[in-house]
Design a protein around this motif. Structure first.
Motif, mmCIF file in Angstrom:
data_model
loop_
_atom_site.group_PDB
_atom_site.id
_atom_site.type_symbol
_atom_site.label_atom_id
_atom_site.label_comp_id
_atom_site.label_asym_id
_atom_site.label_seq_id
_atom_site.Cartn_x
_atom_site.Cartn_y
_atom_site.Cartn_z
ATOM 1 N N ILE A 182 45.707 52.404 35.310
ATOM 2 C CA ILE A 182 46.383 51.577 34.586
ATOM 3 C C ILE A 182 47.918 50.712 34.935
ATOM 4 C CG2 ILE A 182 46.593 49.665 32.752
ATOM 5 C CD1 ILE A 182 44.840 51.304 31.035
ATOM 6 N N LEU A 183 48.597 50.657 34.963
ATOM 7 C CA LEU A 183 50.382 50.619 35.650
ATOM 8 C C LEU A 183 50.149 50.659 37.234
ATOM 9 C CD1 LEU A 183 52.901 52.775 33.882
ATOM 10 C CD2 LEU A 183 52.429 50.194 32.940
ATOM 11 N N THR A 184 49.049 51.902 37.549
ATOM 12 C CA THR A 184 49.040 51.453 38.732
ATOM 13 C C THR A 184 48.226 50.128 39.586
ATOM 14 O OG1 THR A 184 49.815 53.776 39.802
ATOM 15 C CG2 THR A 184 48.626 52.780 41.174
ATOM 16 N N HIS A 185 47.047 50.018 38.733
ATOM 17 C CA HIS A 185 46.079 48.519 39.078
ATOM 18 C C HIS A 185 46.753 46.987 39.032
ATOM 19 C CE1 HIS A 185 42.147 50.657 39.685
ATOM 20 N NE2 HIS A 185 42.443 51.392 38.631
ATOM 21 N N ILE A 186 47.692 47.515 37.759
ATOM 22 C CA ILE A 186 49.036 46.437 37.509
ATOM 23 C C ILE A 186 49.453 45.707 38.632
ATOM 24 C CG2 ILE A 186 50.055 45.392 35.814
ATOM 25 C CD1 ILE A 186 48.893 46.123 33.326
ATOM 26 N N ALA A 187 50.458 47.029 38.851
ATOM 27 C CA ALA A 187 50.851 46.770 40.683
ATOM 28 C C ALA A 187 50.570 47.045 41.197
ATOM 29 C CB ALA A 187 51.600 48.241 40.196
ATOM 30 N N GLN A 188 49.693 47.254 42.018
ATOM 31 C CA GLN A 188 48.420 46.718 43.092
ATOM 32 C C GLN A 188 48.025 45.423 42.923
ATOM 33 O OE1 GLN A 188 45.632 50.071 43.410
ATOM 34 N NE2 GLN A 188 47.276 51.279 43.713
ATOM 35 N N GLU A 189 47.622 44.893 41.399
ATOM 36 C CA GLU A 189 47.526 43.174 41.311
ATOM 37 C C GLU A 189 48.126 42.499 40.647
ATOM 38 O OE1 GLU A 189 43.026 42.978 43.152
ATOM 39 O OE2 GLU A 189 43.075 44.270 41.745
ATOM 40 N N PRO A 190 49.085 42.445 40.286
ATOM 41 C CA PRO A 190 49.877 42.042 40.274
ATOM 42 C C PRO A 190 49.668 40.349 39.401
ATOM 43 C CG PRO A 190 51.776 41.156 41.925
ATOM 44 C CD PRO A 190 50.215 42.438 42.124
ATOM 45 N N GLU A 191 49.041 39.643 40.201
ATOM 46 C CA GLU A 191 48.604 38.857 39.728
ATOM 47 C C GLU A 191 46.968 38.262 38.783
ATOM 48 O OE1 GLU A 191 47.976 36.246 42.939
ATOM 49 O OE2 GLU A 191 50.233 35.441 43.790
ATOM 50 N N LYS A 192 46.554 39.765 38.863
ATOM 51 C CA LYS A 192 45.145 39.938 38.091
ATOM 52 C C LYS A 192 45.243 39.979 37.052
ATOM 53 C CE LYS A 192 40.948 42.144 38.521
ATOM 54 N NZ LYS A 192 40.067 43.616 39.365
ATOM 55 N N HIS A 193 46.294 40.420 36.972
ATOM 56 C CA HIS A 193 46.028 41.581 35.206
ATOM 57 C C HIS A 193 47.971 40.588 34.740
ATOM 58 C CE1 HIS A 193 43.028 44.714 36.244
ATOM 59 N NE2 HIS A 193 44.238 44.862 37.626
ATOM 60 N N ALA A 194 48.167 39.700 35.013
ATOM 61 C CA ALA A 194 49.726 39.161 34.560
ATOM 62 C C ALA A 194 49.346 38.953 33.589
ATOM 63 C CB ALA A 194 50.155 37.948 35.924
ATOM 64 N N GLY A 195 48.570 38.380 32.606
ATOM 65 C CA GLY A 195 47.873 38.377 31.274
ATOM 66 C C GLY A 195 48.305 38.890 30.848
ATOM 67 N N LEU A 196 47.781 40.275 30.560
ATOM 68 C CA LEU A 196 47.610 41.854 30.099
ATOM 69 C C LEU A 196 49.296 42.533 30.218
ATOM 70 C CD1 LEU A 196 46.562 43.917 28.474
ATOM 71 C CD2 LEU A 196 45.982 44.566 30.901
ATOM 72 N N ALA A 197 50.039 42.287 31.947
ATOM 73 C CA ALA A 197 51.183 42.579 31.780
ATOM 74 C C ALA A 197 52.363 42.156 30.322
ATOM 75 C CB ALA A 197 51.166 42.009 32.797
ATOM 76 N N GLN A 198 51.455 40.441 30.744
ATOM 77 C CA GLN A 198 52.673 39.767 29.394
ATOM 78 C C GLN A 198 52.493 39.821 28.060
ATOM 79 O OE1 GLN A 198 51.788 35.717 31.188
ATOM 80 N NE2 GLN A 198 53.240 35.944 33.129
ATOM 81 N N ARG A 199 50.979 40.785 27.655
ATOM 82 C CA ARG A 199 50.738 40.923 26.693
ATOM 83 C C ARG A 199 51.768 41.985 25.644
ATOM 84 N NH1 ARG A 199 45.500 41.417 25.543
ATOM 85 N NH2 ARG A 199 45.262 41.002 27.479
#
Length: 338
Positions: A182-199
């Motif tokens: 999951i971290l890999t997806h967040i790292a590859q597409e930070p803008e797309k998953h920014a909401g989840l990362a911040q939560r």
């Protein structure tokens, strides 16, 4: 048509039911997808009209005894869904509480229901809901499947009942590998998953498999067929060598992602010096690296314990360490102290 039926089977939502927790309370359980189960407070409207069932196989044994024969890594795989008779869809409700923080619990390979129930109830009684994510050994042996599974979990977290909720991650053993996808997806597409990362308000790691490929191979042997541990270990090492580009190289990339995790909220590590699946030095190097990045990192190390069974071996120490960590997160809904 066959493919459509397969897709429907993977993405279906099972009927909701209310069951008894090990501490005497009640909670509602619903399977979201294959290997992903949601547990939340039965007192909400989502539990209205549901019968209360008693899952005897979910009642854990006493944590006061700890022996290597009870190593959860040798246990059968946890069922994807409860074995009880589901409640009629006519009395179920798909609505679920949306203000409670959500614990994203990645269980270890071979986790039994009773063992998982201890962690589940620990969070439920603290005012948090739990989304249980189970991993398959094939998610590890063929990493691309693990990456695809990580994408599935991300889609679940985007569903209405989970969207915009604070998320606490708790990963045990191979669960840490799944979370890394999951971290890999967040790292590859930070803008797309920014909401989840911040939560994500925090992340907990229990018995991570850390070290060399040999540590991973040993882990497979101990988990799959302990009696053939050496044979499976050697076979795994050969497999990693033959498919290096699709396995070993991928693992190395995942380690880099983990070391440079896009999630920098407070972390907690549980580990022991005698864990054959975890190199304590490698673990401590990772902790030091995160601290140098400015992250708040707490840890609890035992001289002797059992992989993925630290809470059973050291119940009071484990729970008090966890509670101290949770208190530091200042989660307003935490309502039970132990």
């Amino acid at each position: 048509m066959g493919n459509l039926l397969l897709i429907a089977g993977v993405f279906r939502t099972d009927p909701t039911m209310t069951v008894n927790a090990t501490n005497g309370g009640t909670f509602t359980t619903r399977r979201i997808r294959n290997r992903i189960t949601y547990y939340y407070a039965a007192s909400s409207e989502a539990g209205a009209g549901l019968k209360t069932l008693c899952p005897s196989k979910d009642c854990p044994t006493s944590p006061s005894l700890c022996s290597s024969s009870a190593d959860p890594s040798t246990s059968p795989l946890l069922s994807d869904s409860p074995s009880h008779t589901p409640v009629s869809p006519s009395v179920q409700s798909d609505s679920a509480p949306t203000t409670r923080p959500l614990v994203l619990f990645f269980s270890w390979l071979g986790a039994q229901p009773g063992a998982v129930a201890k962690y589940r109830d620990l969070y439920l009684q603290r005012g948090m809901d739990v989304l249980l994510v189970q991993s398959s050994v094939m998610h590890f042996l063929w990493p691309r499947w693990g990456l695809e599974y990580g994408s599935e979990v991300l889609k679940v977290l985007e569903e209405p009942q989970f969207l915009d909720r604070p998320v606490l991650v708790h990963s045990a053993s191979i669960g840490g590998y799944t979370f890394t996808q999951i971290l890999t997806h967040i790292a590859q597409e930070p803008e797309k998953h920014a909401g989840l990362a911040q939560r994500m308000i925090g992340h907990i790691y229990d018995s991570l498999v850390v070290g060399t490929l040999e540590h991973m191979a040993v882990g497979l042997g101990k988990t799959l067929v302990p009696r053939l541990e050496t044979l499976i270990k050697n076979a795994a090492m050969l497999y990693f060598w033959l498919f290096k580009r699709h396995t070993a190289d991928f693992y190395n990339s995942s380690i880099k992602v983990f070391h440079n995790s896009p999630i920098t909220t407070p972390a907690l590590f549980f580990y022991s010096e005698n864990d054959a699946l975890c190199n304590p030095l490698a673990m401590e190097n990772c902790i030091d690296l995160w601290r140098k990045r400015g992250m708040t990192v707490e840890s609890r190390k035992w001289k002797e314990s059992i992989h993925a069974a630290h809470m059973r071996c050291h119940p009071e120490d484990y729970v008090s360490t966890l509670q101290k960590y949770l208190n530091a997160l200042h989660i307003s809904s935490l309502k039970v102290k132990m």
